[in-house]
Design a protein around this motif. Structure first.
Motif, PDB file in Angstrom:
ATOM      1  N   TYR A  27       0.819  -1.209   0.000  1.00 19.74           N
ATOM      2  CA  TYR A  27       0.000   0.000   0.000  1.00 19.74           C
ATOM      3  C   TYR A  27       0.855   1.262   0.000  1.00 19.74           C
ATOM      4  O   TYR A  27       0.362   2.357  -0.180  1.00 19.74           O
ATOM      5  CB  TYR A  27      -0.918   0.023   1.236  1.00 19.74           C
ATOM      6  N   ARG A 195      -2.961   7.146  -3.004  1.00 19.20           N
ATOM      7  CA  ARG A 195      -3.254   7.242  -1.570  1.00 19.20           C
ATOM      8  C   ARG A 195      -4.731   6.987  -1.298  1.00 19.20           C
ATOM      9  O   ARG A 195      -5.092   6.301  -0.341  1.00 19.20           O
ATOM     10  CB  ARG A 195      -2.867   8.624  -1.019  1.00 19.20           C
ATOM     11  N   ILE A 196      -5.588   7.533  -2.138  1.00 17.87           N
ATOM     12  CA  ILE A 196      -7.028   7.340  -1.938  1.00 17.87           C
ATOM     13  C   ILE A 196      -7.382   5.856  -2.054  1.00 17.87           C
ATOM     14  O   ILE A 196      -8.053   5.291  -1.203  1.00 17.87           O
ATOM     15  CB  ILE A 196      -7.839   8.182  -2.958  1.00 17.87           C
ATOM     16  N   HIS A 198      -5.631   3.334  -1.552  1.00 14.03           N
ATOM     17  CA  HIS A 198      -5.063   2.506  -0.492  1.00 14.03           C
ATOM     18  C   HIS A 198      -5.348   3.060   0.903  1.00 14.03           C
ATOM     19  O   HIS A 198      -4.624   2.763   1.851  1.00 14.03           O
ATOM     20  CB  HIS A 198      -3.561   2.324  -0.733  1.00 14.03           C
ATOM     21  N   SER A 199      -6.382   3.861   1.011  1.00 14.49           N
ATOM     22  CA  SER A 199      -6.799   4.390   2.313  1.00 14.49           C
ATOM     23  C   SER A 199      -8.052   3.640   2.760  1.00 14.49           C
ATOM     24  O   SER A 199      -8.612   2.850   1.999  1.00 14.49           O
ATOM     25  CB  SER A 199      -7.130   5.872   2.164  1.00 14.49           C
ATOM     26  N   PRO A 200      -8.522   3.893   3.970  1.00 11.19           N
ATOM     27  CA  PRO A 200      -9.813   3.300   4.372  1.00 11.19           C
ATOM     28  C   PRO A 200     -10.921   3.618   3.359  1.00 11.19           C
ATOM     29  O   PRO A 200     -11.688   2.723   2.995  1.00 11.19           O
ATOM     30  CB  PRO A 200     -10.084   3.965   5.722  1.00 11.19           C
ATOM     31  N   LEU A 201     -10.964   4.846   2.876  1.00 11.00           N
ATOM     32  CA  LEU A 201     -11.983   5.199   1.878  1.00 11.00           C
ATOM     33  C   LEU A 201     -11.830   4.341   0.617  1.00 11.00           C
ATOM     34  O   LEU A 201     -12.810   3.846   0.062  1.00 11.00           O
ATOM     35  CB  LEU A 201     -11.896   6.683   1.512  1.00 11.00           C
ATOM     36  N   LEU A 203     -10.488   1.390   0.337  1.00 14.98           N
ATOM     37  CA  LEU A 203     -10.885   0.020   0.633  1.00 14.98           C
ATOM     38  C   LEU A 203     -12.409  -0.093   0.569  1.00 14.98           C
ATOM     39  O   LEU A 203     -12.956  -1.078   0.063  1.00 14.98           O
ATOM     40  CB  LEU A 203     -10.374  -0.372   2.021  1.00 14.98           C
ATOM     41  N   THR A 204     -13.079   0.939   1.065  1.00  6.97           N
ATOM     42  CA  THR A 204     -14.537   0.966   1.006  1.00  6.97           C
ATOM     43  C   THR A 204     -15.016   1.014  -0.439  1.00  6.97           C
ATOM     44  O   THR A 204     -15.916   0.266  -0.833  1.00  6.97           O
ATOM     45  CB  THR A 204     -15.072   2.202   1.761  1.00  6.97           C
TER      46      THR A 204
END
Lengths: 336, 256
Positions: A27, A195-196, A198-201, A203-204
């Motif tokens: 990530y 970054r987006i 591979h961020s929580p967002l 992943l969502t």
């Protein structure tokens, strides 16, 4: 920005480097690769003949556009036939705020991506009410309506002759230096996309895109998450469109037309669905052929067609799949 | 383990009354009445077409019911969206296991924790790294830590079923709906899986409602059994009572 960090040598992973922590290593941003790509690009911008410098700038701009589209196709599960509208609106946002509203040039340029994002918010709100192919048809409808307005509202949009002269082409810089500006903006934007994703967002977004039912049962509302994807994609495409409009110092309805929509789709498919690099790989191959082969060979689109056919038949995971296989072979298949 | 203690055993947590659902002219649920007590392991059995899966889908929000009432822990659960049902503490698995097939096993579990964290919209990668310990722990408890790096498409059917179950647990549900948790698995694998599920469910004091065709599994696991037929509750009782019930044997167990 590749999918894997490069371990020094195969088998050299120290036991202390726990198996588990490598799970999230992929990530991370690959700064070495980023720096290498930037260095090669700068070298190209200052050493290549002018014709190829123009081609290189186009490659960079479309790498961003296709990467933004890839967020939809590979991650968010949004099929689209109308994404070029957000590219074109970036360029129109700049032209109209400066030419019609009299905004100062720097402000107008910043307005480009914001205009795209706002339209993506409105169109996205409509589109996420539907799913799959029905949603795709609605993206096309939204784009066609906008295209028609741009084409016919002569007093405001300039109609089919567009708007030009609102900014000096390439900001008055030399092609090489404008290329540096594009390189910096595109690199930052693609890193932001990385970054987006591979961020929580991110992943969502991927969860909803891969399995709406499971994601829903886990607590994710599909519409909300896909609407966020619309805005991110719109904003990033708007940046690409802004760079493109300023590059040429003009804007035409074609910038948001079906032609650019199909270009984007071909780039992502060529690059390889479900891979972050799809947009970059696709833009490099497609735009290189477009700019260079077309000078020697009138039917360059025939070449693209044959290549696309070969990719679909022999490497459905596209160029990214081929790159992945080469990397695996070089690593001796030692890693997962 | 769960942050909110389960209701004391014996208290009714789920009440279904007069639930109806039809598909065109076919009435899949024709007035279901059901009460489930906290901490109970309840099996729903019945012949094909009895409406078992439809019931689970209406409870989970995947389908909208036509009429009736569903109350869970004092709150209305009727015709909510799946993500709202999930937010109320109800988790579920599907007849055909439902996971993220292109992600790794690790990323699947990470997604479950991400969804449960309430900060799914965050842009901070540090948040994901903080979940690492809990993700690995959960993978250990369902015996999938070894396969963490594998893409879910490449793991076995049984492993996927276990993964799905583990992902649902990660959201710390109070009520779990399992639709044929052991379908399509080998005999030994079935027993191992149901034992694992029961261990986790009892430890966390989760109320369980599960649909199952395998009678062996049903009698092994259930505290109480509901028999459905033709979209209605046909009989209810303790496992012993159900196995002795003549009418149930006729419609379901095939004994004349």
């Amino acid at each position: 920005m590749a999918n894997e960090p490069s371990p020094a040598t195969p088998g050299s992973l120290s036991p202390g480097n726990s198996h588990a922590m490598t799970m999230l290593d992929k990530y991370r941003i690959n700064w070495r690769l980023t720096a290498a790509l930037m260095a090669v690009s700068v070298l190209g911008l200052f050493t290549l003949p002018p014709l190829m410098v123009f081609a290189l700038i186009e490659v960079m701009i479309f790498a961003l556009f296709a990467s933004a589209l890839n967020l939809w196709l590979s991650y968010a599960g949004i099929l689209s036939f109308g994404h070029a509208v957000y590219f074109g609106l970036g360029a129109y946002g700049v032209a109209i705020t400066i030419e019609r509203f009299g905004w100062p040039m720097p402000l107008g340029i910043l307005a480009g991506p914001v205009v795209s994002a706002l339209f993506a918010l409105v169109f996205g709100f409509l589109c996420v009410q539907l799913t799959t192919i029905y949603m795709a048809m609605l993206t096309l409808a939204c784009a066609e309506v906008t295209y028609a307005v741009a084409f016919q509202w002569f007093d405001f949009t300039g109609g089919d002759s567009g708007i030009s002269g609102h900014v000096p082409a390439m900001l008055g810089l030399s092609p090489s230096w404008y290329g540096v500006v594009v390189l910096v903006v595109v690199t930052l934007s693609i890193l932001a996309l990385w970054r987006i994703v591979h961020s929580p967002l991110g992943l969502t977004i991927r969860a909803v895109g891969q399995n709406t039912i499971r994601a829903g049962a886990m607590g994710h509302g599909r519409k909300k998450v896909q609407l966020i994807s619309f805005v991110i994609m719109g904003f990033m495409s708007g940046i690409a469109g802004t760079l493109f409009g300023v590059f040429h110092g003009n804007v035409f309805p074609d910038y948001m037309g079906v032609g650019y929509t199909i270009d984007g789709l071909v780039m992502v498919l060529l690059g390889g669905l479900h891979s972050f690099g799809a947009g970059i790989y696709g833009a490099i191959v497609y735009k290189t052929l477009d700019n260079l082969v077309s000078h020697f060979f009138l039917y360059w689109q025939l070449v693209i067609g044959v290549i696309l056919l070969a990719v679909v038949l022999f490497s459905p995971s596209g160029i990214a799949g081929i790159v992945e296989r080469i990397k695996e072979r070089m690593r001796g298949g030692s890693d997962v | 383990m769960p942050e909110t203690p389960a209701a004391p055993p014996g208290e009714t947590v789920l009440t279904v009354s007069g639930l109806r659902k039809s598909f065109g002219r076919f009435m899949a649920l024709s007035g279901v009445d059901l009460k489930v007590r906290a901490g109970e392991v309840r099996a729903i059995i019945g012949p094909n077409g009895a409406g078992k899966t439809t019931l689970i889908n209406v409870l989970g929000g995947q389908l909208a019911g036509d009429a009736g009432r569903v109350v869970f822990a004092g709150k209305n659960l009727m015709n909510k969206y799946p993500h709202q049902v999930s937010a109320m503490g109800v988790g579920r698995t599907f007849q055909i296991s439902s996971t993220f097939r292109r992600m790794t096993v690790y990323e699947n579990m990470l997604s479950a924790h991400n969804a449960a964290s309430g900060r799914w919209f965050s842009l901070s990668t540090a948040l994901l790294r903080k979940m690492h310990g809990a993700v690995m722990e959960d993978l250990e408890s369902i015996h999938l830590a070894e396969l963490a790096g594998r893409v879910v498409d490449d793991i076995s059917h049984g492993d996927r079923k276990r993964l799905e179950f583990g992902m649902v647990l990660a959201s710390r549900p109070r009520l779990l709906l399992l639709d044929e948790p052991t379908a399509g698995m080998g005999l030994q694998e079935r027993h191992d899986l149901i034992d694992l599920m029961l261990r986790e469910i009892r430890e966390r004091k989760i109320t369980l409602l599960f649909v199952e065709h395998d009678i062996d599994i049903v009698f092994r696991a259930a505290d109480y059994i509901t028999v459905m037929a033709n979209g209605k509750v046909f009989a209810e009782g303790l496992p012993g009572e159900i196995s002795d019930n003549q009418e149930v044997q006729e419609i379901y167990l095939g004994v004349k």
